[in-house]
Design a protein around this motif. Structure first.
Motif, short mmCIF file in Angstrom:
data_model
loop_
_atom_site.label_atom_id
_atom_site.label_comp_id
_atom_site.label_asym_id
_atom_site.label_seq_id
_atom_site.Cartn_x
_atom_site.Cartn_y
_atom_site.Cartn_z
N PHE A 268 0.85 -1.20 0.00
CA PHE A 268 0.00 0.00 0.00
C PHE A 268 0.88 1.24 0.00
O PHE A 268 2.08 1.17 0.24
N LEU A 270 1.90 4.73 1.75
CA LEU A 270 1.80 5.31 3.09
C LEU A 270 0.86 6.51 3.06
O LEU A 270 0.77 7.21 2.04
N THR A 271 0.16 6.71 4.13
CA THR A 271 -0.72 7.88 4.19
C THR A 271 0.13 9.13 4.38
O THR A 271 1.25 9.05 4.87
N ASP A 561 -3.51 -8.56 14.14
CA ASP A 561 -3.73 -7.86 12.89
C ASP A 561 -4.09 -8.84 11.77
O ASP A 561 -3.22 -9.36 11.09
P1 ADP Z 1 -1.39 0.36 14.78
O1 ADP Z 1 -0.15 -0.28 15.33
O2 ADP Z 1 -1.27 1.84 14.67
O3 ADP Z 1 -2.61 -0.07 15.51
P2 ADP Z 1 -0.76 -1.14 12.45
O4 ADP Z 1 0.57 -0.58 12.16
O5 ADP Z 1 -0.85 -2.48 13.10
O6 ADP Z 1 -1.61 -0.11 13.29
O7 ADP Z 1 -1.58 -1.13 11.09
C1 ADP Z 1 -2.85 -1.64 11.01
C2 ADP Z 1 -3.07 -2.31 9.66
O8 ADP Z 1 -3.09 -1.33 8.63
C3 ADP Z 1 -1.98 -3.29 9.27
O9 ADP Z 1 -2.61 -4.37 8.63
C4 ADP Z 1 -1.13 -2.52 8.30
O10 ADP Z 1 -0.48 -3.37 7.40
C5 ADP Z 1 -2.15 -1.67 7.61
N1 ADP Z 1 -1.64 -0.40 7.09
C6 ADP Z 1 -0.70 0.39 7.66
N2 ADP Z 1 -0.48 1.48 6.91
C7 ADP Z 1 -1.29 1.39 5.84
C8 ADP Z 1 -1.54 2.22 4.70
N3 ADP Z 1 -0.87 3.36 4.52
N4 ADP Z 1 -2.44 1.80 3.80
C9 ADP Z 1 -3.12 0.64 3.98
N5 ADP Z 1 -2.94 -0.18 5.02
C10 ADP Z 1 -2.04 0.19 5.95
#
Ligand code: ADP
Ligand code: MG
Length: 697
Positions: A268, A270-271, A561
């Motif tokens: 994906f 990055l935002t 996750d």
């Molecule tokens: P957090 O630790 O902040 O709760 P994670 O890093 O575990 O979140 O991310 C949550 C989910 O979102 C994971 O499956 C990750 O791969 C996915 N993810 C992270 N960044 C992006 C993005 N920019 N676009 C789509 N999915 C993403």
């Protein structure tokens, strides 16, 4: 801040120290407080008389007009002055709740007053007893919300305290009333000049007004007075903390080839929020001043991806990285994520937890010491003495609020065996955000970053609250998700007794579900008592789609996750705390499909006000900041912010979001004062722990 009506803030009562000995007396020193009440209070964080005096009402019930029985209107809140005619207890047919019914009367007529689940009260409702009740007329009965024996009218504004099933808010009110007998022992920490200048009431007056306000504004002013004091004490304490010895971290100039490959591996984009944080991190790494950054981001916002970037920045420069998590499940989950990426990138990576067999742990440590493993993922096991890194360059602490201060420092202070005497760059992550200004204050030495947007395409999770009479609908819903190829979580009720009984309850529940609601499905059961290997295998097979449903205790609260899991049922959701529910819910809504969180509670009549508000808040919002604030309000204390975070747990009166002005004012005063005078210093010592604070004097 304004003065209280009728109280002269500048009256000449000097600041005077608190009478610690008397205030530190246990609550059991109050008349009528036995072991049972004391332990119920302890669970609410109230141990001493001081705690009771400073126990903050979570809100106030507005006055209800006084009515005669004869003039009651349906639905209207009212208070009545009545005499009991008779009382009886029965079970309701539909919901099987105990219903206490009392026929009561005044000169104008009689009516049936009802209480749910308070059968014990029946014995006290002796014919002829005088009673003050407040409530509303519903379907011909007067449903009682507050009552008092005797002829004193119920106070106009009634404080509602954070209560529990074992301890009703009414009982807490009585206890607080007794504690108010100690009001003079509270002392006055604020100098008279400061009180006069800022028109602050005396502490004792503020505490009385907190518990017995004559108007809502008075209660709010009292709260602000107490919040100001605690913020001032916190500022003074932080300013007095010994400065750290200056240490250096490795300089990591520009992002290299490894992180570029890492970015390409991600499925994906990055935002923008993630990119912004990465840019901030790159800025930090460029200098030998160790990075100390707090990364706040709601559950699922994608913090781990960013953390791994930081770790890889160190690794590509020949350093090692460490990622520390508070629980084994979370560490294992991180390891699963990271392991795959490391394999692709050709990087050695080890898992280090305390449940690892001795031989495996020895091997992992050896790989870290030689540098063959560039990345370590683990729990507290990472900061044990035997663990020696060859060259630790970047350390990440996930869910940092769940660690003690010392534990975080231990990783930060790590000296590597390469004899260059460098400490790692540090990134601390939290999914329990607090407003930036407060974060900057409380973690004085941390820079703060936020990921304030979820990855694109995420649909907000739909949250529903239903009572257990409709639980079968929830399971039907779950099945329909599975038919579409999705997966599900079922979270078991909290069994507080012990981890072992919790595990047993989870196993039993999984078995029951296999026979009933979930027949024919592939159901796994995960809890904290399982050996690590089994837990890992379960997580792996759930992630691989070999299981349909994971029945779990709160071990899945953090980190798990699996994007294909789109529905979660939380049983007896009313027993969970708000932060916990929010974390649990964060396990779904991680993929492209619409996700659901179904909160199943007991009957609404059985719930405490507090539980009702928690569930309503969950349905209303999924914003972590907002829920954090509601949670803080409901708990009445700063527990949410991490009990082991010094200072923070003592913020009882501050509202993180609305008190930013107060925070600035307290900071200005603290700067002007320079250091605490003798009287304030007592408060500082209490907030920051005696030993290390007094030690500096
Ligand atoms: P957090 O630790 O902040 O709760 P994670 O890093 O575990 O979140 O991310 C949550 C989910 O979102 C994971 O499956 C990750 O791969 C996915 N993810 C992270 N960044 C992006 C993005 N920019 N676009 C789509 N999915 C993403
Ligand atoms: Mg996370």
């Amino acid at each position: 801040m304004q003065a209280f009506g009728g109280i002269d803030p500048a009256s000449d009562l000097r600041a005077r120290p608190v009478d610690d000995a008397r205030l530190d007396q246990p609550v059991s020193s109050l008349k009528g407080v036995g072991d049972k009440t004391a332990s119920a209070l302890a669970r609410l964080g109230v141990v001493s008389i001081r705690d009771l005096l400073l126990y903050r009402p979570r809100r106030y019930e507005p006055p209800a007009p006084r009515r005669d029985v004869g003039e009651l209107l349906a639905g209207e809140e009212a208070s009545l002055d009545v005499v009991v005619v008779n009382a009886s207890v029965r079970r309701t047919r539909r919901r099987n709740l105990t219903l206490l019914e009392a026929l009561v009367r005044d000169e104008t007529g009689s009516i049936v007053a009802t209480w749910f689940n308070q059968a014990w009260l029946a014995d006290k409702l002796i014919p002829g007893v005088r009673l003050q009740i407040r409530g509303a007329l519903e379907r011909g009965d007067f449903v009682v919300r507050t009552y008092e024996f005797g002829s004193d009218p119920i106070a106009d504004i009634t404080p509602l305290y954070p209560a529990s099933e074992a301890l009703a808010t009414k009982r807490i009110r009585e206890l607080v009333r007794m504690a108010l007998g100690h009001i003079d022992d509270l002392g006055e920490p604020l100098p008279a000049s400061l009180r006069a200048a800022r028109r602050l009431p005396h502490k004792a007056d503020a505490v009385v007004a907190l518990h017995r306000p004559r108007a809502a504004t008075e209660a709010e002013l009292a709260r602000q007075r107490l919040a100001f004091e605690e913020l001032l004490v916190m500022q003074l304490g932080l300013a007095a903390q010994p400065g750290e010895e200056k240490r250096c971290a490795p300089v990591l100039r520009d992002p290299g080839e490894l992180v570029t490959r890492y970015r390409h591996l991600l499925p994906f984009e990055l935002t923008p929020a993630q990119e912004a944080v990465i840019a901030e991190i790159d800025g930090d790494l460029r200098t030998d001043d160790p990075m100390k950054r707090l990364l706040q981001g709601d559950v699922g916002s994608g913090k781990t991806v960013v953390a791994l970037y930081a770790l890889l920045r160190g690794i590509e420069a020949g350093q090692q990285g460490a990622l520390m998590a508070p629980t084994e499940t979370l560490a294992e989950q991180h390891f699963l994520t990271v392991e795959g990426i490391c394999a692709e990138l050709g990087i050695g990576c080890v898992l280090l937890t305390s449940s690892l067999p001795a031989a495996a742990a020895r091997e992992a440590r050896a790989l870290l010491e030689t540098g063959e493993a560039a990345l370590a993922v683990g729990t507290h096991a990472l900061i044990q003495d035997q663990v020696v890194f060859r060259a630790l360059g970047v350390a990440v602490v996930d869910e940092q609020h769940r660690f003690g201060v010392e534990q975080r420092h231990a990783l930060a202070a790590h000296r590597s065996s390469d004899a260059r005497d460098l400490v790692p760059h540090q990134l601390y992550m939290t999914a329990t955000p607090i407003p930036r200004t407060l974060a900057l204050t409380v973690w004085g030495d941390l820079a703060v970053s936020e990921i304030n947007q979820l990855p694109a395409g995420r649909k907000p999770i739909v949250t529903r609250w239903i009572t257990h009479g409709r639980a079968s609908e929830a399971y039907r819903r779950l099945r329909s998700h599975l038919e579409e190829g999705r997966q599900a979580y079922v979270v078991c009720p909290l069994v507080s007794a012990s981890d072992a009984s919790e595990a047993r309850a989870a196993e039993d529940e999984a078995e029951r579900l296999r026979q009933a609601e979930l027949t024919g499905l592939r159901v796994g059961c995960i809890h904290g008592q399982l050996p690590t290997r089994e837990r890992r295998e379960l997580m792996q097979s759930f992630a691989a789609g070999d299981l349909d449903v994971l029945v779990a205790t709160t071990v899945i609260e953090v980190g798990v996750d699996v994007p294909n899991a789109t529905i979660m049922i939380v049983q007896e959701a009313d027993r969970f705390g708000l932060a916990q529910l929010h974390q649990l819910r964060g396990r779904v809504g991680r993929g492209e499909h619409q996700s659901y969180c179904l909160l199943v509670s007991r009957w609404k009549e059985e719930l405490t006000d507090n539980a009702t508000e928690r569930l309503e808040a969950m349905v209303e919002t999924s914003d972590g900041f907002e829920l954090a604030e509601v949670d803080l309000e409901l708990r009445g204390q700063g527990q949410l912010l991490g009990t082991r975070q010094k200072g923070l747990s003592d913020l009882r009166f501050t509202r993180p979001r609305s008190d930013q002005g107060l925070l600035r004012a307290a900071r200005d005063v603290a700067i002007a004062m320079g250091e605490a005078d003798e009287i304030l210093d007592v408060e500082v010592s209490r907030m920051f722990g005696d030993a290390d604070h007094r030690g500096r004097a």
